[in-house]
Design an enzyme around this catalytic site. Structure first.
Site, mmCIF file in Angstrom:
data_model
loop_
_atom_site.group_PDB
_atom_site.id
_atom_site.type_symbol
_atom_site.label_atom_id
_atom_site.label_comp_id
_atom_site.label_asym_id
_atom_site.label_seq_id
_atom_site.Cartn_x
_atom_site.Cartn_y
_atom_site.Cartn_z
ATOM 1 N N GLN A 1 4.745 -0.906 28.254
ATOM 2 C CA GLN A 1 3.505 -0.880 29.037
ATOM 3 C C GLN A 1 2.519 -1.961 28.604
ATOM 4 O O GLN A 1 1.419 -2.058 29.141
ATOM 5 C CB GLN A 1 2.857 0.505 29.007
ATOM 6 N N HIS B 1 -8.347 9.505 17.695
ATOM 7 C CA HIS B 1 -9.797 9.657 17.572
ATOM 8 C C HIS B 1 -10.181 10.973 18.238
ATOM 9 O O HIS B 1 -9.325 11.701 18.769
ATOM 10 C CB HIS B 1 -10.516 8.461 18.193
ATOM 11 N N ARG C 1 -8.617 1.017 20.380
ATOM 12 C CA ARG C 1 -8.953 -0.409 20.266
ATOM 13 C C ARG C 1 -10.335 -0.628 19.643
ATOM 14 O O ARG C 1 -10.604 -1.710 19.123
ATOM 15 C CB ARG C 1 -8.885 -1.089 21.628
ATOM 16 N N HIS D 1 -8.722 11.900 21.697
ATOM 17 C CA HIS D 1 -7.368 12.484 21.671
ATOM 18 C C HIS D 1 -7.444 13.957 21.238
ATOM 19 O O HIS D 1 -6.791 14.823 21.806
ATOM 20 C CB HIS D 1 -6.471 11.752 20.664
ATOM 21 N N SER E 1 -11.847 4.797 21.890
ATOM 22 C CA SER E 1 -10.572 4.135 22.159
ATOM 23 C C SER E 1 -9.998 3.679 20.818
ATOM 24 O O SER E 1 -10.746 3.312 19.914
ATOM 25 C CB SER E 1 -10.819 2.907 23.047
ATOM 26 N N GLY F 1 -6.483 11.788 29.715
ATOM 27 C CA GLY F 1 -7.922 11.531 29.729
ATOM 28 C C GLY F 1 -8.361 10.769 30.975
ATOM 29 O O GLY F 1 -7.651 9.887 31.457
ATOM 30 N N MET G 1 -0.675 7.172 22.016
ATOM 31 C CA MET G 1 -0.079 6.056 21.274
ATOM 32 C C MET G 1 -0.612 6.051 19.838
ATOM 33 O O MET G 1 -0.504 5.041 19.139
ATOM 34 C CB MET G 1 -0.383 4.738 21.980
ATOM 35 N N GLY G 2 -1.195 7.167 19.426
ATOM 36 C CA GLY G 2 -1.645 7.281 18.034
ATOM 37 C C GLY G 2 -2.974 6.601 17.775
ATOM 38 O O GLY G 2 -3.727 6.329 18.701
HETATM 39 P P1 AMP Z 1 -3.767 6.406 24.326
HETATM 40 O O1 AMP Z 1 -3.390 6.791 22.943
HETATM 41 O O2 AMP Z 1 -4.845 5.389 24.399
HETATM 42 O O3 AMP Z 1 -2.571 6.075 25.184
HETATM 43 O O4 AMP Z 1 -4.404 7.712 24.969
HETATM 44 C C1 AMP Z 1 -3.709 8.921 25.019
HETATM 45 C C2 AMP Z 1 -4.435 9.859 25.937
HETATM 46 O O5 AMP Z 1 -5.747 10.089 25.441
HETATM 47 C C3 AMP Z 1 -4.587 9.306 27.365
HETATM 48 O O6 AMP Z 1 -4.418 10.354 28.298
HETATM 49 C C4 AMP Z 1 -6.006 8.791 27.354
HETATM 50 O O7 AMP Z 1 -6.603 8.757 28.643
HETATM 51 C C5 AMP Z 1 -6.682 9.819 26.474
HETATM 52 N N1 AMP Z 1 -7.905 9.273 25.915
HETATM 53 C C6 AMP Z 1 -8.063 8.088 25.272
HETATM 54 N N2 AMP Z 1 -9.352 7.890 24.947
HETATM 55 C C7 AMP Z 1 -10.038 8.967 25.406
HETATM 56 C C8 AMP Z 1 -11.407 9.365 25.386
HETATM 57 N N3 AMP Z 1 -12.343 8.595 24.855
HETATM 58 N N4 AMP Z 1 -11.740 10.560 25.941
HETATM 59 C C9 AMP Z 1 -10.793 11.337 26.510
HETATM 60 N N5 AMP Z 1 -9.480 11.035 26.557
HETATM 61 C C10 AMP Z 1 -9.105 9.855 26.014
#
Ligand code: AMP
Length: 282
Positions: free
Chosen positions: A61, A34, A189, A37, A187, A149, A30-31
């Site tokens: 979601q 960090h 967030r 990602h 994260s 992740g 979702m961009g």
């Molecule tokens: P998101 O952008 O939060 O939807 O995350 C996108 C992908 O990155 C998802 O598969 C998350 O589980 C993974 N992800 C987010 N934070 C981490 C992290 N700290 N370490 C590893 N993978 C992550």
């Protein structure tokens, strides 16, 4: 560097690779990228001929509209980060209408009860939204391998269930959690936390590690009580849940079984920002 904002242009571009049987690795995000990602993208680059990363803040979601509105959107910055990592990564950043047309609603999914545990109890409809977007992205990109992740461990298990139930030909690969120096799981967030809270949030991973130690000599119920009591005394944080669950079906551990793998899961609010984390108990 290729950036697509429309399904059709991306599908056309990828079809030439498909025809030559090149493997496509896919990293949905979702961009507000960090290092966590980027570690997924790195793995995909190592294991595939082509890597596609999507950047899409998926409205269906989010169970909380304020959370959706405040979710960081930093596309230009994200593109720069990917450029610095590897210019061969293909970025897919569609609009909401490109994905959903006029109908911004979720499909309904059943994931053999996985959806009713933890995040599912506290974020109504969340995993229908996740299933809807992931299935749609898989249909568009048709990846050979997709990287998720362990930070969102329940989501990882749900995506595995989704592809087995819907017979989607893709390998789902789980990647370990990338952490900040103080142990806080990275994260998007975290960007919304004050510097002070970001430091204090180290308590989350510290608690998970304590729980892991305690679980060697205590029951899941006892460990849970200790964690709940600890957070009662920590006024900056509000504990939403702490659970020790069976990794495979995510059911709460009632009695330890040495043949099962357990994981501790936690969701905590700090400054009204919701953070989640988990740790393997093995
Ligand atoms: P998101 O952008 O939060 O939807 O995350 C996108 C992908 O990155 C998802 O598969 C998350 O589980 C993974 N992800 C987010 N934070 C981490 C992290 N700290 N370490 C590893 N993978 C992550």
């Amino acid at each position: 560097m290729l950036i697509f904002t429309e399904n059709e242009a991306l599908t056309t571009h990828l079809s030439s690779f498909k025809a030559t049987k090149k493997s496509i690795g896919f990293v949905p995000t979702m961009g507000a990228l960090h290092q966590g990602h980027l570690s997924l993208i790195d793995k995909s680059l190592q294991e595939n001929d082509i890597t596609v990363m999507s950047i899409f803040v998926n409205p269906t979601q989010f169970n909380n509209q304020e959370d959706l509105a405040k979710y960081p959107r930093t596309l230009e910055n994200d593109v720069e980060k990917i450029k610095a990592l590897n210019t061969s990564v293909i970025i897919f950043a569609p609009t909401v209408s490109d994905i959903y047309k006029e109908n911004v609603v979720s499909q309904k999914f059943e994931y053999d009860n996985l959806e009713h545990q933890m995040e599912g109890k506290h974020r109504e409809g969340h995993f229908n939204g996740v299933g809807t977007i992931i299935k749609r992205l898989f249909e568009i990109i048709k990846p050979s391998n997709a990287y998720f992740g362990e930070k969102d461990f329940q989501q990882l298990q749900i995506v595995k269930k989704l592809v087995s139930k819907y017979v989607i030909p893709v390998n789902i690969i789980g990647c370990s959690i990338y952490r900040e120096e103080n142990g806080l799981a990275m994260s998007s967030r975290n960007e919304r936390l004050s510097k002070q809270s970001r430091e204090k949030a180290a308590i989350i991973f510290a608690t998970l590690n304590e729980a892991k130690e305690l679980f060697k000599v205590k029951s899941a119920k006892e460990v849970t009580e200790i964690v709940v009591n600890k957070f009662k005394k920590t006024s900056d944080f509000k504990l939403e849940y702490f659970e020790i669950a069976d990794e495979s079906n995510l059911l709460t551990c009632k009695r330890k079984d040495k043949n099962k793998s357990y994981r501790a899961f936690i969701a905590v609010f700090i400054e009204d920002i919701r953070l989640i984390d988990n740790i393997s108990m093995q």
